[in-house]
Design a protein around this motif. Sequence first.
Motif, PDB file in Angstrom:
ATOM      1  N   LEU A   1       2.119 -15.637 -12.208  1.00 49.63           N
ATOM      2  CA  LEU A   1       2.314 -16.936 -12.847  1.00 49.63           C
ATOM      3  C   LEU A   1       2.290 -18.028 -11.789  1.00 49.63           C
ATOM      4  CD1 LEU A   1       3.222 -18.767 -15.271  1.00 49.63           C
ATOM      5  CD2 LEU A   1       5.573 -18.188 -14.630  1.00 49.63           C
ATOM      6  N   THR A   2       1.426 -19.005 -11.949  1.00 47.17           N
ATOM      7  CA  THR A   2       1.416 -20.178 -11.085  1.00 47.17           C
ATOM      8  C   THR A   2       1.607 -21.404 -11.964  1.00 47.17           C
ATOM      9  OG1 THR A   2      -0.059 -19.166  -9.450  1.00 47.17           O
ATOM     10  CG2 THR A   2       0.090 -21.565  -9.445  1.00 47.17           C
ATOM     11  N   GLY A   3       2.680 -22.127 -11.717  1.00 46.27           N
ATOM     12  CA  GLY A   3       2.953 -23.276 -12.572  1.00 46.27           C
ATOM     13  C   GLY A   3       4.018 -24.184 -12.000  1.00 46.27           C
TER      14      GLY A   3
ATOM     15  N   THR B   1       4.244 -20.035  -7.319  1.00 48.49           N
ATOM     16  CA  THR B   1       3.596 -18.816  -7.794  1.00 48.49           C
ATOM     17  C   THR B   1       4.591 -17.666  -7.793  1.00 48.49           C
ATOM     18  OG1 THR B   1       1.398 -19.490  -7.015  1.00 48.49           O
ATOM     19  CG2 THR B   1       1.762 -17.143  -7.360  1.00 48.49           C
ATOM     20  N   VAL B   2       4.661 -16.983  -8.925  1.00 43.43           N
ATOM     21  CA  VAL B   2       5.508 -15.802  -9.059  1.00 43.43           C
ATOM     22  C   VAL B   2       4.586 -14.609  -9.275  1.00 43.43           C
ATOM     23  CG1 VAL B   2       7.362 -14.691 -10.342  1.00 43.43           C
ATOM     24  CG2 VAL B   2       7.352 -17.195 -10.074  1.00 43.43           C
ATOM     25  N   ASP B   3       4.561 -13.721  -8.305  1.00 42.46           N
ATOM     26  CA  ASP B   3       3.686 -12.548  -8.326  1.00 42.46           C
ATOM     27  C   ASP B   3       4.551 -11.322  -8.607  1.00 42.46           C
ATOM     28  OD1 ASP B   3       2.051 -10.372  -7.794  1.00 42.46           O
ATOM     29  OD2 ASP B   3       1.228 -11.191  -5.943  1.00 42.46           O
ATOM     30  N   LEU B   4       4.503 -10.849  -9.848  1.00 44.79           N
ATOM     31  CA  LEU B   4       5.365  -9.724 -10.223  1.00 44.79           C
ATOM     32  C   LEU B   4       4.912  -8.426  -9.571  1.00 44.79           C
ATOM     33  CD1 LEU B   4       7.652  -8.440 -11.788  1.00 44.79           C
ATOM     34  CD2 LEU B   4       6.185  -8.411 -13.822  1.00 44.79           C
ATOM     35  N   GLU B   5       3.608  -8.200  -9.504  1.00 49.93           N
ATOM     36  CA  GLU B   5       3.113  -6.944  -8.932  1.00 49.93           C
ATOM     37  C   GLU B   5       3.601  -6.761  -7.499  1.00 49.93           C
ATOM     38  OE1 GLU B   5      -0.991  -4.364  -8.325  1.00 49.93           O
ATOM     39  OE2 GLU B   5      -1.108  -6.436  -9.027  1.00 49.93           O
TER      40      GLU B   5
ATOM     41  N   ALA C   1      10.641 -12.561  -1.174  1.00 48.55           N
ATOM     42  CA  ALA C   1      10.569 -11.316  -1.938  1.00 48.55           C
ATOM     43  C   ALA C   1      11.729 -11.254  -2.928  1.00 48.55           C
ATOM     44  CB  ALA C   1      10.616 -10.127  -0.986  1.00 48.55           C
ATOM     45  N   PHE C   2      11.503 -10.557  -4.026  1.00 49.80           N
ATOM     46  CA  PHE C   2      12.580 -10.346  -4.986  1.00 49.80           C
ATOM     47  C   PHE C   2      12.539  -8.908  -5.492  1.00 49.80           C
ATOM     48  CE2 PHE C   2       8.984 -11.939  -7.502  1.00 49.80           C
ATOM     49  CZ  PHE C   2       8.936 -11.058  -8.575  1.00 49.80           C
ATOM     50  N   ASP C   3      13.680  -8.433  -5.964  1.00 46.75           N
ATOM     51  CA  ASP C   3      13.793  -7.086  -6.504  1.00 46.75           C
ATOM     52  C   ASP C   3      13.683  -7.113  -8.025  1.00 46.75           C
ATOM     53  OD1 ASP C   3      14.213  -5.856  -4.004  1.00 46.75           O
ATOM     54  OD2 ASP C   3      16.354  -6.339  -4.076  1.00 46.75           O
ATOM     55  N   VAL C   4      13.129  -6.057  -8.575  1.00 44.34           N
ATOM     56  CA  VAL C   4      13.077  -5.909 -10.028  1.00 44.34           C
ATOM     57  C   VAL C   4      13.058  -4.419 -10.341  1.00 44.34           C
ATOM     58  CG1 VAL C   4      10.539  -6.035 -10.080  1.00 44.34           C
ATOM     59  CG2 VAL C   4      11.853  -6.590 -12.142  1.00 44.34           C
ATOM     60  N   ASP C   5      13.748  -4.037 -11.381  1.00 38.32           N
ATOM     61  CA  ASP C   5      13.787  -2.644 -11.797  1.00 38.32           C
ATOM     62  C   ASP C   5      12.369  -2.158 -12.116  1.00 38.32           C
ATOM     63  OD1 ASP C   5      15.395  -0.271 -13.061  1.00 38.32           O
ATOM     64  OD2 ASP C   5      13.939  -0.880 -14.589  1.00 38.32           O
TER      65      ASP C   5
ATOM     66  N   LYS D   1       9.717  -3.804 -14.714  1.00 42.03           N
ATOM     67  CA  LYS D   1       8.481  -4.358 -14.152  1.00 42.03           C
ATOM     68  C   LYS D   1       7.281  -3.809 -14.912  1.00 42.03           C
ATOM     69  CE  LYS D   1       5.839  -4.425  -9.799  1.00 42.03           C
ATOM     70  NZ  LYS D   1       5.876  -4.077  -8.355  1.00 42.03           N
ATOM     71  N   HIS D   2       7.275  -2.506 -15.127  1.00 38.91           N
ATOM     72  CA  HIS D   2       6.180  -1.871 -15.870  1.00 38.91           C
ATOM     73  C   HIS D   2       6.050  -2.477 -17.265  1.00 38.91           C
ATOM     74  CE1 HIS D   2       3.731   1.204 -17.822  1.00 38.91           C
ATOM     75  NE2 HIS D   2       4.689   1.335 -18.726  1.00 38.91           N
ATOM     76  N   CYS D   3       7.168  -2.639 -17.957  1.00 39.16           N
ATOM     77  CA  CYS D   3       7.138  -3.184 -19.318  1.00 39.16           C
ATOM     78  C   CYS D   3       6.589  -4.607 -19.344  1.00 39.16           C
ATOM     79  CB  CYS D   3       8.533  -3.153 -19.930  1.00 39.16           C
ATOM     80  SG  CYS D   3       9.131  -1.483 -20.308  1.00 39.16           S
ATOM     81  N   LEU D   4       7.013  -5.445 -18.409  1.00 38.53           N
ATOM     82  CA  LEU D   4       6.515  -6.821 -18.363  1.00 38.53           C
ATOM     83  C   LEU D   4       5.025  -6.852 -18.044  1.00 38.53           C
ATOM     84  CD1 LEU D   4       9.234  -8.983 -16.562  1.00 38.53           C
ATOM     85  CD2 LEU D   4       8.485  -9.155 -18.937  1.00 38.53           C
ATOM     86  N   MET D   5       4.607  -6.069 -17.059  1.00 37.18           N
ATOM     87  CA  MET D   5       3.207  -6.112 -16.653  1.00 37.18           C
ATOM     88  C   MET D   5       2.278  -5.549 -17.731  1.00 37.18           C
ATOM     89  SD  MET D   5       3.168  -5.366 -12.560  1.00 37.18           S
ATOM     90  CE  MET D   5       1.477  -5.949 -12.501  1.00 37.18           C
ATOM     91  N   GLU D   6       2.802  -4.652 -18.557  1.00 32.63           N
ATOM     92  CA  GLU D   6       1.997  -4.073 -19.634  1.00 32.63           C
ATOM     93  C   GLU D   6       2.225  -4.772 -20.970  1.00 32.63           C
ATOM     94  OE1 GLU D   6      -0.370  -1.854 -19.158  1.00 32.63           O
ATOM     95  OE2 GLU D   6       0.092  -1.927 -17.009  1.00 32.63           O
TER      96      GLU D   6
END
Length: 201
Positions: free
Chosen positions: A7-9, A142-146, A159-163, A167-172
């Motif tokens: 996401l870039t915004g 810019t927020v790069d989840l991957e 850097a940030f942490d995510v379960d 992460k899989h659920c959001l990206m899919e």
Amino acid sequence: MEKFTTLTGIAAPLPLVNIDTDMIIPKQFLKTIKRSGLGVNLFDEMRYERDGSEKPDFVLNQPAYRDAEVLVAGENFGCGSSREHAPWAIKDFGIRCVIAPSFADIFFNNCFKNGILPIALPQETVDILMKDAEKGANARMTVDLENQQITTSDGQIFAFDVDPFRKHCLMEGLDDIGLTMERAPDIDAYEKRLAAERPWA
């Protein structure tokens, strides 16, 4: 559910602590069970005068932030009652990511179920991101989840942490229903087998 990858915004600064769910979406707007239409009432009491006119000083009413997709806020964001309408309103406004030093647990969990990425970071990092957000519409974050990174408008990377499962659920783009539907063939096979083994059931 909409996929979240990168996401870039525009990031809107909201340097307030203990923003509760009643501030996010006041109780009078909880009658609906639809996830859409609540964005106009996001932060209703902070955004509008009693006559319905906008408060020009509120950040989301300012021209630079009307299209914000990231919100940078203070600690304990989303505290108070467990209403799921709060992330509904945030998402319907167009905000896909909330960054704060800490979140209320139920709100934090509800964000993931509704396609919003909540990111908890140390206060000193949030302070830097808040200052970046204060630059206005010309400063895009810019927020790069991957890769689990946030990049400021001037190129600083955090850097940030995510379960991993979340992460899989959001990206899919998978909410609870989507996760269930992934197992549809197994569910169908079980029901056919059950019908054959127990036709009286």
